[in-house]
Design a protein around this motif. Structure first.
Motif, short mmCIF file in Angstrom:
data_model
loop_
_atom_site.label_atom_id
_atom_site.label_comp_id
_atom_site.label_asym_id
_atom_site.label_seq_id
_atom_site.Cartn_x
_atom_site.Cartn_y
_atom_site.Cartn_z
N THR A 173 0.96 54.05 40.92
CA THR A 173 0.95 53.99 39.46
C THR A 173 -0.48 54.13 38.98
OG1 THR A 173 0.83 51.57 39.48
CG2 THR A 173 3.01 52.54 39.27
N HIS A 174 -0.62 54.73 37.80
CA HIS A 174 -1.95 54.92 37.21
C HIS A 174 -2.20 53.83 36.19
CE1 HIS A 174 -1.35 59.41 38.28
NE2 HIS A 174 -1.86 58.74 39.29
N ASP A 175 -3.36 53.22 36.29
CA ASP A 175 -3.73 52.16 35.38
C ASP A 175 -4.64 52.72 34.28
OD1 ASP A 175 -2.44 50.30 37.16
OD2 ASP A 175 -4.19 50.46 38.45
N PRO A 176 -4.57 52.14 33.08
CA PRO A 176 -5.39 52.64 31.96
C PRO A 176 -6.89 52.62 32.24
CG PRO A 176 -3.75 51.07 31.16
CD PRO A 176 -3.69 51.05 32.66
N ALA A 177 -7.33 51.75 33.13
CA ALA A 177 -8.76 51.63 33.42
C ALA A 177 -9.27 52.75 34.31
CB ALA A 177 -9.03 50.28 34.08
N GLY A 178 -8.41 53.73 34.64
CA GLY A 178 -8.84 54.84 35.49
C GLY A 178 -8.71 54.55 36.97
N THR A 179 -7.86 53.60 37.32
CA THR A 179 -7.61 53.27 38.72
C THR A 179 -6.15 53.56 39.06
OG1 THR A 179 -7.09 50.97 38.18
CG2 THR A 179 -9.37 51.46 38.73
N SER A 180 -5.85 53.54 40.34
CA SER A 180 -4.47 53.69 40.82
C SER A 180 -4.09 52.45 41.60
CB SER A 180 -4.33 54.90 41.74
OG SER A 180 -4.55 56.10 41.04
N HIS B 157 -7.38 58.25 39.61
CA HIS B 157 -5.94 58.45 39.55
C HIS B 157 -5.51 59.38 40.69
CE1 HIS B 157 -5.53 57.38 35.01
NE2 HIS B 157 -5.62 56.31 35.79
#
Length: 72
Positions: A30-37, A15
């Motif tokens: 944006t931050h994704d729930p999977a721990g990526t941006s 993130h």
């Protein structure tokens, strides 16, 4: 090339803080729930894209995906 540029979606591991947006060509983060941006926005030309990618490299971000969208 179209003067409006081309839209891009770039996904990286982790993130990223919002303050990196300015250094990364003004792309929205944006931050994704999977721990990526995910970075999205319009890139003016190839030089601008290479600058964004160099910025990601410089901050140690690991590139997962890069997708070009429709020409603006």
């Amino acid at each position: 090339m179209n003067p409006a540029g081309r839209s891009y979606t770039i996904r990286v591991e982790g993130h990223l803080d919002e303050h990196w947006s300015a250094r990364l060509g003004g792309l929205a983060i944006t931050h994704d729930p999977a721990g990526t941006s995910t970075l999205t926005g319009t890139v003016a030309d190839q030089a601008h894209l290479h600058g964004v990618l160099a910025g990601l490299r410089d901050i140690g971000a690991v590139l997962i995906a890069l997708q070009a969208g429709e020409t603006g």
